[in-house]
Scaffold this motif. Structure first.
Motif, PDB file in Angstrom:
ATOM      1  N   ARG A 122       0.861  -1.218   0.118  1.00 11.29           N
ATOM      2  CA  ARG A 122      -0.107  -0.198   0.065  1.00 11.29           C
ATOM      3  C   ARG A 122       0.820   1.103   0.147  1.00 11.29           C
ATOM      4  NH1 ARG A 122      -5.180  -0.145   2.819  1.00 11.29           N
ATOM      5  NH2 ARG A 122      -4.224   1.615   3.757  1.00 11.29           N
ATOM      6  N   VAL A 123       0.694   2.291  -1.073  1.00 10.44           N
ATOM      7  CA  VAL A 123       1.342   3.359  -1.134  1.00 10.44           C
ATOM      8  C   VAL A 123       0.859   4.533  -1.562  1.00 10.44           C
ATOM      9  CG1 VAL A 123       3.615   1.851  -1.611  1.00 10.44           C
ATOM     10  CG2 VAL A 123       2.187   2.722  -3.593  1.00 10.44           C
ATOM     11  N   THR A 124       1.777   5.681  -1.322  1.00  9.78           N
ATOM     12  CA  THR A 124       1.288   7.049  -1.934  1.00  9.78           C
ATOM     13  C   THR A 124       2.654   7.476  -2.322  1.00  9.78           C
ATOM     14  OG1 THR A 124       0.367   9.122  -1.583  1.00  9.78           O
ATOM     15  CG2 THR A 124       1.496   8.131   0.304  1.00  9.78           C
ATOM     16  N   VAL A 125       2.560   8.477  -2.917  1.00 10.45           N
ATOM     17  CA  VAL A 125       3.803   9.246  -3.564  1.00 10.45           C
ATOM     18  C   VAL A 125       3.702  10.693  -3.550  1.00 10.45           C
ATOM     19  CG1 VAL A 125       3.013   9.098  -5.892  1.00 10.45           C
ATOM     20  CG2 VAL A 125       5.380   8.767  -5.639  1.00 10.45           C
ATOM     21  N   PRO A 126       4.785  11.473  -3.259  1.00  8.68           N
ATOM     22  CA  PRO A 126       4.661  12.980  -3.617  1.00  8.68           C
ATOM     23  C   PRO A 126       4.511  13.173  -4.933  1.00  8.68           C
ATOM     24  CG  PRO A 126       6.601  12.407  -2.324  1.00  8.68           C
ATOM     25  CD  PRO A 126       5.862  11.042  -2.877  1.00  8.68           C
ATOM     26  N   PHE A 127       3.636  14.504  -5.371  1.00 12.40           N
ATOM     27  CA  PHE A 127       3.626  14.840  -6.549  1.00 12.40           C
ATOM     28  C   PHE A 127       4.958  15.116  -7.367  1.00 12.40           C
ATOM     29  CE2 PHE A 127       3.467  18.973  -5.047  1.00 12.40           C
ATOM     30  CZ  PHE A 127       4.077  19.777  -5.873  1.00 12.40           C
ATOM     31  N   VAL A 128       5.969  15.237  -6.644  1.00  9.61           N
ATOM     32  CA  VAL A 128       7.395  15.578  -7.256  1.00  9.61           C
ATOM     33  C   VAL A 128       8.108  14.209  -7.132  1.00  9.61           C
ATOM     34  CG1 VAL A 128       9.511  16.505  -6.982  1.00  9.61           C
ATOM     35  CG2 VAL A 128       7.634  18.212  -6.816  1.00  9.61           C
ATOM     36  N   CYS A 129       8.162  13.236  -8.117  1.00 11.49           N
ATOM     37  CA  CYS A 129       8.917  12.238  -7.933  1.00 11.49           C
ATOM     38  C   CYS A 129      10.527  12.506  -8.337  1.00 11.49           C
ATOM     39  CB  CYS A 129       8.322  11.027  -8.880  1.00 11.49           C
ATOM     40  SG  CYS A 129       6.729  10.494  -8.465  1.00 11.49           S
ATOM     41  N   ALA A 130      11.397  12.597  -7.521  1.00  5.05           N
ATOM     42  CA  ALA A 130      12.788  13.042  -7.476  1.00  5.05           C
ATOM     43  C   ALA A 130      13.626  11.752  -8.481  1.00  5.05           C
ATOM     44  CB  ALA A 130      13.332  13.384  -6.066  1.00  5.05           C
TER      45      ALA A 130
ATOM     46  N   ASN B 131      10.933   7.396  -4.099  1.00 15.16           N
ATOM     47  CA  ASN B 131       9.765   8.464  -3.752  1.00 15.16           C
ATOM     48  C   ASN B 131       8.417   7.751  -3.243  1.00 15.16           C
ATOM     49  OD1 ASN B 131      10.585  10.611  -5.498  1.00 15.16           O
ATOM     50  ND2 ASN B 131      11.010   9.131  -7.109  1.00 15.16           N
ATOM     51  N   LEU B 132       8.366   6.403  -3.248  1.00 15.96           N
ATOM     52  CA  LEU B 132       7.125   5.926  -2.480  1.00 15.96           C
ATOM     53  C   LEU B 132       7.073   5.958  -1.035  1.00 15.96           C
ATOM     54  CD1 LEU B 132       6.587   2.454  -4.366  1.00 15.96           C
ATOM     55  CD2 LEU B 132       5.757   4.769  -4.956  1.00 15.96           C
ATOM     56  N   VAL B 133       6.062   6.001  -0.678  1.00 15.57           N
ATOM     57  CA  VAL B 133       5.621   6.097   1.066  1.00 15.57           C
ATOM     58  C   VAL B 133       4.604   5.231   1.341  1.00 15.57           C
ATOM     59  CG1 VAL B 133       4.902   7.560   2.708  1.00 15.57           C
ATOM     60  CG2 VAL B 133       6.187   8.864   0.800  1.00 15.57           C
ATOM     61  N   ALA B 134       4.985   4.318   2.284  1.00 11.52           N
ATOM     62  CA  ALA B 134       4.123   3.295   2.696  1.00 11.52           C
ATOM     63  C   ALA B 134       2.780   3.903   3.408  1.00 11.52           C
ATOM     64  CB  ALA B 134       4.764   2.416   3.628  1.00 11.52           C
ATOM     65  N   VAL B 135       1.822   3.414   3.090  1.00 14.14           N
ATOM     66  CA  VAL B 135       0.436   3.908   3.567  1.00 14.14           C
ATOM     67  C   VAL B 135       0.081   3.052   4.874  1.00 14.14           C
ATOM     68  CG1 VAL B 135      -2.102   4.210   3.409  1.00 14.14           C
ATOM     69  CG2 VAL B 135      -0.577   4.996   1.578  1.00 14.14           C
ATOM     70  N   PRO B 136      -0.074   3.451   6.100  1.00 13.11           N
ATOM     71  CA  PRO B 136      -0.436   2.680   7.121  1.00 13.11           C
ATOM     72  C   PRO B 136      -1.790   1.832   6.974  1.00 13.11           C
ATOM     73  CG  PRO B 136       0.246   4.761   8.054  1.00 13.11           C
ATOM     74  CD  PRO B 136       0.347   4.933   6.295  1.00 13.11           C
ATOM     75  N   GLU B 137      -1.974   0.547   7.510  1.00 13.04           N
ATOM     76  CA  GLU B 137      -3.309   0.056   7.322  1.00 13.04           C
ATOM     77  C   GLU B 137      -4.458   0.679   7.835  1.00 13.04           C
ATOM     78  OE1 GLU B 137      -3.972  -2.749   5.617  1.00 13.04           O
ATOM     79  OE2 GLU B 137      -1.910  -3.410   5.107  1.00 13.04           O
ATOM     80  N   GLU B 138      -4.084   1.432   8.819  1.00  7.70           N
ATOM     81  CA  GLU B 138      -5.415   2.131   9.481  1.00  7.70           C
ATOM     82  C   GLU B 138      -6.018   3.512   8.635  1.00  7.70           C
ATOM     83  OE1 GLU B 138      -1.759   3.635  11.733  1.00  7.70           O
ATOM     84  OE2 GLU B 138      -2.435   1.906  10.694  1.00  7.70           O
ATOM     85  N   LEU B 139      -4.941   3.972   7.424  1.00  6.32           N
ATOM     86  CA  LEU B 139      -5.215   4.834   6.759  1.00  6.32           C
ATOM     87  C   LEU B 139      -5.989   4.686   5.555  1.00  6.32           C
ATOM     88  CD1 LEU B 139      -4.599   8.017   7.367  1.00  6.32           C
ATOM     89  CD2 LEU B 139      -2.745   7.867   5.806  1.00  6.32           C
ATOM     90  N   SER B 140      -7.236   5.070   5.240  1.00  6.38           N
ATOM     91  CA  SER B 140      -7.968   4.766   4.123  1.00  6.38           C
ATOM     92  C   SER B 140      -7.374   5.301   2.725  1.00  6.38           C
ATOM     93  CB  SER B 140      -9.231   5.040   3.974  1.00  6.38           C
ATOM     94  OG  SER B 140      -9.316   6.630   3.967  1.00  6.38           O
ATOM     95  N   PHE B 141      -7.446   4.658   1.904  1.00  4.00           N
ATOM     96  CA  PHE B 141      -6.841   5.196   0.522  1.00  4.00           C
ATOM     97  C   PHE B 141      -7.347   6.645   0.012  1.00  4.00           C
ATOM     98  CE2 PHE B 141      -6.130   0.566  -0.448  1.00  4.00           C
ATOM     99  CZ  PHE B 141      -4.809   0.764  -0.502  1.00  4.00           C
ATOM    100  N   ALA B 142      -8.718   6.963   0.382  1.00  4.94           N
ATOM    101  CA  ALA B 142      -9.043   8.200   0.077  1.00  4.94           C
ATOM    102  C   ALA B 142      -8.702   9.131   0.931  1.00  4.94           C
ATOM    103  CB  ALA B 142     -10.688   8.180   0.358  1.00  4.94           C
ATOM    104  N   THR B 143      -7.921   8.955   2.045  1.00  7.64           N
ATOM    105  CA  THR B 143      -7.314   9.934   3.035  1.00  7.64           C
ATOM    106  C   THR B 143      -5.976   9.991   2.450  1.00  7.64           C
ATOM    107  OG1 THR B 143      -8.779   9.341   4.947  1.00  7.64           O
ATOM    108  CG2 THR B 143      -6.692  10.409   5.301  1.00  7.64           C
ATOM    109  N   ALA B 144      -5.163   8.790   2.183  1.00  3.68           N
ATOM    110  CA  ALA B 144      -3.874   8.771   1.793  1.00  3.68           C
ATOM    111  C   ALA B 144      -3.657   9.567   0.498  1.00  3.68           C
ATOM    112  CB  ALA B 144      -3.391   7.339   1.597  1.00  3.68           C
ATOM    113  N   ALA B 145      -4.631   9.672  -0.431  1.00  5.61           N
ATOM    114  CA  ALA B 145      -4.623  10.311  -1.742  1.00  5.61           C
ATOM    115  C   ALA B 145      -4.166  11.704  -1.562  1.00  5.61           C
ATOM    116  CB  ALA B 145      -5.692  10.168  -2.576  1.00  5.61           C
ATOM    117  N   GLY B 146      -4.754  12.439  -0.584  1.00  4.17           N
ATOM    118  CA  GLY B 146      -4.389  13.660  -0.778  1.00  4.17           C
ATOM    119  C   GLY B 146      -3.079  14.197   0.141  1.00  4.17           C
TER     120      GLY B 146
END
Length: 367
Positions: free
Chosen positions: A81-89, A130-145
């Protein structure tokens, strides 16, 4: 895969089948579970970004599940489960070596430099950087922002703005970035003045911790459909929103942010400051409108700071995520609308005239 595609700038996009992306050597493909609809996407659709080539798939703030990895990726596997900054370095240039991946010299940006996340899948570069792990307790809708507006606001307020408890913070423009900035500044102990033309946006700003709310239409006569939060004062006398902020704060904000991105909100933010105050420009200013005329006499005479803020590097997410885990920050409360991929083209088009309050999330798998 299904994706939102536009062939011409400013023309309504459509959902169509396009080829699935494949991972580069050091990249991944992510199955998009949620992606935010941001004003920056609207700027790109309007042709305000020179990096975009047509046809194009927008979308840059996302969360999802790793679907495929390139052979050079060490730290990520399918199913993560991941999110990412909009700037991919790139991870290799001088800026990256200094830890400033948010201003990488060879950055890529999904939805701008290449096809983005208004789709079932998206390719991302340099996954180990660039990838950031999304904690299980965080919904994808919340993590997207977190990849754009919330992380951008966090760095703008905390790192660039250097907010301190008890300070006055003015936030000009209470869309997704602005409401995030209100919440973050209030959580840090600041007193926040929120400025917008939308009663609903100001209602949310108060809910998220704003001590004072200013309706710019009452101060300037600006229409609710305009891009700006109302012009600030000009010259030494001035008027409008900047004078109102200075009156409310007993001499001006210590920190002020233009979270919208227009000439009038930028100048209003600067003129809202007290002596030795700090302005942070967060909202993108369309190049077609030209650079705003800055009150440099006041900047010099009152020793004001003018700062930019451009996202946040992946390695800096830790403190923000800890505040989210503790409940001090509630980015989930910013989500006011969840729509399907099929509804995205109309929602994107509407941002120029009827921007909604809060954050709209697109879920590609939503029926």
């Amino acid at each position: 895969m299904r994706a939102v595609v536009f062939e011409e700038y400013g023309q309504v996009a459509e959902v169509r089948a396009v080829p699935d992306p494949v991972p580069s050597e050091h990249g991944v493909v992510v199955r998009v579970e949620a992606t935010g609809l941001c004003r920056s996407d609207w700027h790109g659709w309007m042709g305000h970004d020179p990096d975009i080539s047509l046809p194009h798939v927008p979308g840059h703030e996302l969360a999802g599940v790793v679907e495929a990895v390139g052979p050079g990726v060490a730290g990520w596997r399918p199913g993560d489960r991941v999110t990412v900054p909009f700037v991919c370095a790139c991870g290799r240039c001088a800026a990256c070596a200094a830890g400033d991946q948010q201003v990488c010299e060879r950055q890529t940006q999904p939805g701008f430099t290449h096809w983005g996340s208004f789709a079932e899948y998206v390719a991302l570069e340099h996954a180990d950087v660039n990838l950031v792990a999304v904690p299980e307790e965080l919904s994808f809708a919340t993590a997207a922002g977190l990849g754009c507006r919330f992380a951008t606001a966090f760095r703008a307020v905390v790192a660039q703005g250097r907010v301190a408890p008890g300070e006055w913070v003015a936030v000009h423009g209470c869309g997704g970035v602005g409401l995030s900035a209100v919440m973050i500044a209030a959580a840090c102990g600041a007193r926040v003045v929120a400025v917008d033309v939308s009663p609903r946006a100001l209602e949310l700003a108060r809910k998220f911790g704003a001590a004072e709310c200013l309706d710019a239409t009452a101060l300037t006569g600006a229409g609710a459909g305009t891009e700006s939060c109302g012009p600030g004062s000009s010259g030494a006398g001035g008027g409008g929103t900047a004078d109102a902020v200075r009156d409310l704060t007993g001499g001006g904000a210590h920190l002020s942010l233009d979270a919208l991105g227009s000439g009038v909100t930028c100048v209003a933010s600067v003129l809202s400051l007290r002596r030795r105050g700090r302005h942070v420009q967060v909202g993108l200013l369309p190049s077609a409108a030209g650079d705003p005329v800055m009150p440099m006499g006041r900047v010099i005479g009152e020793e004001l700071e003018i700062l930019g803020s451009h996202g946040m590097a992946a390695h800096s997410y830790g403190p923000m995520l800890e505040m989210v885990r503790s409940g001090a920050l509630r980015p989930d409360l910013l989500v006011t609308s969840v729509i399907s991929l099929d509804a995205a083209p109309a929602a994107l088009s509407a941002m120029g005239t009827t921007p909604g309050a809060g954050v709209t999330i697109i879920e590609p798998g939503r029926g």
